[in-house]
Scaffold this motif. Structure first.
Motif: not given
Length: 468
Positions: A23-37, A10-14
């Motif tokens: 995704e509704a939030t950048c945090m939710a998108f960050a979780a997807k990136l961690i899971e490679r989804q 999340y720290d690197y996202l806009p």
């Protein structure tokens, strides 16, 4: 991957929460990136010039420690490598060990087609999914380019599976590439004698290549560095597979050493997928049963430590079943129980008088129950309760299986059991007998305590069904 939590990503996202990624939030998108989804490129703002540096940094930090390579095209394409940990319970393994079975260019055409079809069509239903084999290795036994090219062409006409083209002769390899390059094959292999010519082929046809240096890790690393400098990074490393005795022990040590160097020590110049060749057992054992047995033993060992792709020979059911099932078990995500969707499932052609069974959405439990009733031709409904993928006994003890959860599942199901059956009787697993009274009060249904083992359902129904 050097980041381990959504917060770090999340720290690197806009941090615009624009929703363009879906995704509704950048945090939710960050979780997807961690899971490679999801892919970072779905974040449109980070691709803008003002975030370019963040994008480049995050791309590097999200990259797996072991390079991920795609082989084949279409629905049967596979990914190999791409791992981040030494042990699956540290996170998970992401890409299954690819099981590649051989054919060779001196086979009779009818036998060749039959073997390719057998490899392509093999499947086994296991815990809710069909397990399949991953690819075909076409070996040049003739060392004749024309014969090899014709064999590769026939294989391509017969299967959509990814191919591994096997020869140490660059002319033979090119004959195969001329007909198969657009199918994104892996070529096997470059060694200390042919690597310059093979490198030219790789650049010309833009395919992945295996580097082969048996029992010589210095040479293997040197070749990897040389290919990388030439701009060739889709590499697979084969340090040799010795099938017996002290040599086998040293083979395992080399696999461990390379994988540790790539993940733990961060040596990027050797962080590539590993190939094992259990097929080498056929060079040692004359008896086919012995060779198959030891090939399967090696396949299982290298599935655990740390082959990303392997070439095998035997397609006997007693070998393939073991090899493929172990791969599936090792690569199941240990953080999440294997689950099925909760709700009401239909087995056969149930009527308003058919029984209704209850179980949990732990896949192994559900498919055991489903198999036991279906194989006995019992038309029925199964109420599958959402217990977060936990089995009956543990869910009951842990509070995931309660009367309110059962009621909630029944109310949310697409099939309204109140209308589907007239008897309003629910058969619960014997292990849940202690909540039968609570269930009756909550649901307003009659509760029948079934057997503790779903294999005894047929006998139970003979005695207890229809309810009195």
């Amino acid at each position: 991957m050097k980041l381990s939590s959504p917060l770090e990503v999340y720290d690197y996202l806009p941090k615009t929460n624009c929703g363009e990624c879906g995704e509704a939030t950048c945090m939710a998108f960050a979780a997807k990136l961690i899971e490679r989804q999801d892919k970072l490129e779905k974040c449109k703002p980070i691709l803008e010039d003002k975030f370019r540096k963040k994008y480049e940094e995050l791309s590097e930090l999200l990259a797996p420690e072991i390079k991920e390579i795609v082989l084949g095209v279409g629905e049967r394409a596979i990914k190999i490598g791409g791992e981040d940990v030494m042990h699956r319970h540290q996170l998970t393994f992401f890409n299954e060990t690819a099981l590649i079975y051989d054919v060779w260019d001196t086979m009779d055409e009818a036998d060749l087609v039959a073997r390719v079809k057998a490899i392509t069509d093999w499947q086994k239903f296991y815990v809710g999914d069909f397990l399949r084999l991953h690819g075909i290795a076409v070996r040049s036994a003739s060392n004749d380019p024309a014969k090899f090219g014709a064999c590769v062409k026939k294989v391509l006409e017969t299967t959509p599976l990814p191919l591994v083209l096997c020869s140490f002769d660059p002319k033979v390899l090119e004959a195969g590439l001329e007909v198969a390059a657009d199918k994104n094959p892996l070529i096997y292999a470059a060694n200390k004698d042919n690597w310059k010519d093979v490198a030219k082929l790789v650049k010309k046809y833009n395919v992945a290549v295996t580097l082969y240096a048996p029992a010589d890790l210095d040479l293997l690393k040197s070749m990897a560095v040389s290919f990388e400098k030439m701009g060739i990074s889709d590499l697979v490393l084969d340090p040799g597979t010795y099938p017996t005795g002290k040599d086998l022990e040293q083979t395992l040590q080399r696999f461990l050493q390379i994988r540790r160097a790539g993940i733990v020590e961060g040596q990027k110049d050797i962080a590539y997928p590993l190939m094992s060749v259990p097929l080498t057992t056929w060079m040692v054992y004359d008896d086919p049963v012995d060779a198959t047995y030891w090939e399967t033993v090696l396949a299982d060992v290298f599935t655990i430590r740390y082959a990303d792709i392997m070439i095998l020979h035997s397609i006997e059911p007693y070998a393939v079943m073991i090899q493929r099932t172990l791969v599936d078990n090792i690569y199941v995500d240990p953080r999440r129980p294997v689950q099925v969707d909760p709700g009401v499932k239909v087995v056969g052609n149930p009527t308003e008088e058919s029984p209704v069974f209850m179980t949990t959405n732990f896949a192994l439990t559900y498919y055991t129950v489903e198999s036991d009733v279906a194989s006995n031709n019992i038309d029925c409904y199964i109420l599958v309760v959402d217990t977060d993928g936990i089995g009956v006994e543990a869910a009951l003890a842990g509070g995931q299986l309660t009367s309110s959860k059962v009621k909630e599942t029944m109310e949310k199901a697409d099939i309204n059991l109140e209308e589907a059956v007239t008897h309003k009787t629910l058969i619960i697993p014997g292990l849940t007998a202690r909540i039968s009274g609570e269930l009756e009060d909550t649901l307003g249904w009659n509760i029948l305590v079934g057997p503790g083992d779903s294999g005894r359902i047929p006998g139970f129904l003979e005695e207890k069904w229809p309810p009195k």
